[in-house]
Motif scaffolding. Structure first.
Motif, PDB file in Angstrom:
ATOM      1  N   GLY A  36       0.991  -1.205  -0.073  1.00  0.00           N
ATOM      2  CA  GLY A  36       0.063  -0.206   0.098  1.00  0.00           C
ATOM      3  C   GLY A  36       0.895   1.260  -0.117  1.00  0.00           C
ATOM      4  O   GLY A  36       0.276   2.529   0.032  1.00  0.00           O
ATOM      5  N   GLU A  75      -6.737   3.650   4.694  1.00  0.00           N
ATOM      6  CA  GLU A  75      -6.421   3.531   3.313  1.00  0.00           C
ATOM      7  C   GLU A  75      -7.135   4.746   2.482  1.00  0.00           C
ATOM      8  O   GLU A  75      -8.338   5.144   2.784  1.00  0.00           O
ATOM      9  CB  GLU A  75      -7.290   1.931   2.822  1.00  0.00           C
ATOM     10  CG  GLU A  75      -6.944   2.049   1.206  1.00  0.00           C
ATOM     11  CD  GLU A  75      -7.780   0.677   0.729  1.00  0.00           C
ATOM     12  OE1 GLU A  75      -7.455   0.272  -0.460  1.00  0.00           O
ATOM     13  OE2 GLU A  75      -8.399   0.181   1.784  1.00  0.00           O
ATOM     14  N   THR A 116      -5.094  -1.468  -0.807  1.00  0.00           N
ATOM     15  CA  THR A 116      -4.486  -2.327   0.486  1.00  0.00           C
ATOM     16  C   THR A 116      -5.462  -3.274   0.868  1.00  0.00           C
ATOM     17  O   THR A 116      -6.671  -3.082   1.076  1.00  0.00           O
ATOM     18  CB  THR A 116      -3.853  -1.361   1.644  1.00  0.00           C
ATOM     19  OG1 THR A 116      -3.286  -0.241   1.151  1.00  0.00           O
ATOM     20  CG2 THR A 116      -3.261  -2.252   2.666  1.00  0.00           C
TER      21      THR A 116
END
Length: 553
Positions: free
Chosen positions: A32, A100, A130
């Protein structure tokens, strides 16, 4: 909400838990492209539990050292939402929030970031998509693997000390294994803080053991197992049923964890069992002295200073002392010889020599040799008292041996000031003991053996063997039926300075009988025995033959 299993470890030992920094290195997290917004100095905080949560009231599910993973689906971007949330998470002791981006919004309000920084929360954002399930799985796996490693270590500890106990391991082997498992120096000491056994690992023995008694006495030991924070020592009392006989000291230099307690406890139990097997009040001291002298004899030490420090820690002073090596051979009992009686005799000999040192108050070390003799190293004040000390020691050994209907032969090498030369002194004593012939002496020194000592060293020299054969072969021929009688007569005659009357008296025979034997010897050898050089040559050959016979017994 998806939770990851919490580690079952107690709060006092969080070794299984990963830190935020550890989690940031996981492949699932790196996917991520994590960006740290706050808490750069808080990355060493531990993570005990991971939540995947999208609820506005997520704080009520969070506790100390918990980490929240969220995409913000149930939240709004306004600071009015995030400020109280971060306050609640900080109040609950949360470690931080992983967010995220791109699912609901692209960033956090500046006020929220500042509030998280103020409250010590770690806030990390993921600019790229992610998979939180991969993160929770990875963290779970880290904790589980750490737990399994700990279980394997505990199992290895139990297996190690079970094998040592059933295998009859000695003190040194037990202490060495404890040191290896703990990865630190370990010392076993008696109640007077004298070192019985020590494994220093990679540490300098001299630095560790110099002034050990004074250093150890400052380590507090309230219960059976105590950690002295000031010295970093984990101390375990040795003994049972209120009868203490010593202490095991593990120099951890860090707070101990449960496995450290387990290792120290199992090592202490193994030492207690070994002591019970020995079943002897002086067994511990004797073991320590035997182990140290064996190291000196095999020179199994890193430096003179290190072995000197170890010996002094065991209660035997070295610095500024006169050191002398010796050997004691105590005759076997008049019983049918078996392996068991031989072992019993050897053990008894060790105790006789050790008791003699204790009775005469002479510091020293003792060790048994493979040939049944006992090696000894004496540490004396100065050379002016050596003869007196050796006499007192020898008298006590003879007295203790005679009490058991046994006879002692004692020999000493030369005096040295370096522990590195003790091996040579003991070897000299073995050499003296092998060739000494005067049984009336309390003990023998190098000066007592003279030419006999030289010939003993040359026993295996083929040139000396050939010389002896050339000089005496006519008397040793199988055709000479009275060979032994003639050899004895010639030996006594030469030892008496070729005095015929004295020789006859020594042999207990009449002069005519002696004259007849001497005449027969002269004829067999074909020499003029009255010539000094011939007499000296024959006497040297007789001494050489006697030396070989003594060595073969």
């Amino acid at each position: 909400m998806l939770d990851i299993m919490e580690s079952p470890r107690r709060d006092k030992d969080d070794r299984f838990l990963p830190s935020v920094q550890d989690i940031l290195q996981l492949p699932a997290v790196l996917e991520g492209d994590p960006q740290i917004l706050t808490g750069q100095n808080q990355l060493d905080q531990l993570v005990r539990w991971v939540h995947v949560c999208e609820q506005p009231d997520m704080a009520r599910f969070v506790d100390h050292h918990h980490l929240v993973l969220t995409s913000g689906m149930g939240l709004q971007r306004e600071a009015a939402v995030w400020l109280p949330l971060f306050d609640l998470l900080a109040d609950r002791g949360a470690t931080g929030v992983f967010l995220e981006l791109g699912v609901v919004f692209d960033g956090l309000p500046d006020e929220a970031i500042s509030r998280a920084e103020e409250r010590g929360l770690v806030v990390v954002v993921f600019p790229r998509p992610t998979r939180f399930v991969d993160i929770t799985y990875s963290v779970h796996n880290v904790i589980q693997e750490a737990q399994l490693d700990e279980l394997r270590r505990v199992n290895r500890v139990h297996e190690t000390f079970t094998q040592l106990t059933w295998g009859g391991a000695g003190f040194d082997e037990i202490i060495n294994n404890a040191s290896h498992l703990l990865q630190c120096p370990v010392v076993a000491e008696d109640l007077a803080n004298r070192v019985l056994s020590a494994a220093t690992g990679h540490h300098d023995p001299e630095e560790l053991l110099t002034q050990w008694a004074a250093r150890s006495s400052r380590m507090t030991s309230a219960g059976r197992i105590t950690f002295d924070a000031q010295s970093g020592a984990l101390c375990v009392r040795l003994g049972s049923r209120g009868q203490s006989w010593g202490r095991l000291v593990a120099l951890l230099s860090r707070p101990p964890v449960d496995t450290d307690h387990l290792i120290a406890d199992r090592a202490a139990i193994a030492l207690d069992l070994q002591r019970l097997i020995e079943a002897d009040d002086q067994a511990l001291e004797l073991h320590s002295k035997r182990s140290l002298l064996n190291k000196i004899m095999t020179q199994s030490y890193s430096s003179v200073t290190s072995i000197s420090a170890t010996v002094e820690a065991a209660g035997v002073p070295i610095a500024g002392r006169a050191l002398i090596g010796g050997t004691v051979k105590i005759s076997a009992r008049q019983v049918r010889a078996t392996t068991l009686t031989a072992l019993a005799d050897q053990r008894s000999s060790l105790h006789i020599v050790s008791d003699a040192l204790r009775f005469t108050n002479i510091p020293g070390l003792v060790a048994d040799q493979t040939n049944g003799q006992i090696s000894v190293m004496l540490s004396l004040d100065d050379e002016t008292t050596i003869e007196d000390a050796l006499t007192r020691f020898a008298q006590r050994v003879h007295h203790l041996a005679s009490d058991k209907d046994r006879k002692a032969d004692i020999a000493f090498g030369t005096v040295t000031e370096s522990i590195d030369d003790v091996k040579r002194s003991c070897e000299e004593a073995n050499h003296v003991a092998a060739v000494a012939t005067d049984e009336d002496n309390l003990f023998h020194r190098l000066d007592d053996v003279r030419i006999h000592g030289l010939l003993h060293l040359l026993n295996n020299d083929s040139r000396l063997q050939n010389y002896t054969a050339r000089q005496l072969s006519p008397l040793l021929s199988s055709k000479v039926v009275d060979s032994a009688e003639l050899i004895q007569t010639l030996t006594v005659y030469l030892d008496q300075g070729r005095n015929k009357a004295a020789t006859a008296r020594e042999l207990g025979i009449s002069r005519p009988t002696f004259y007849a034997r001497l005449d027969r010897i002269v004829k067999l050898l074909g020499i003029d025995i009255e010539q000094p050089q011939i007499a000296m040559s024959l006497q040297l050959a007789l001494y050489a033959r006697a030396s070989v016979l003594r060595a073969s017994r």
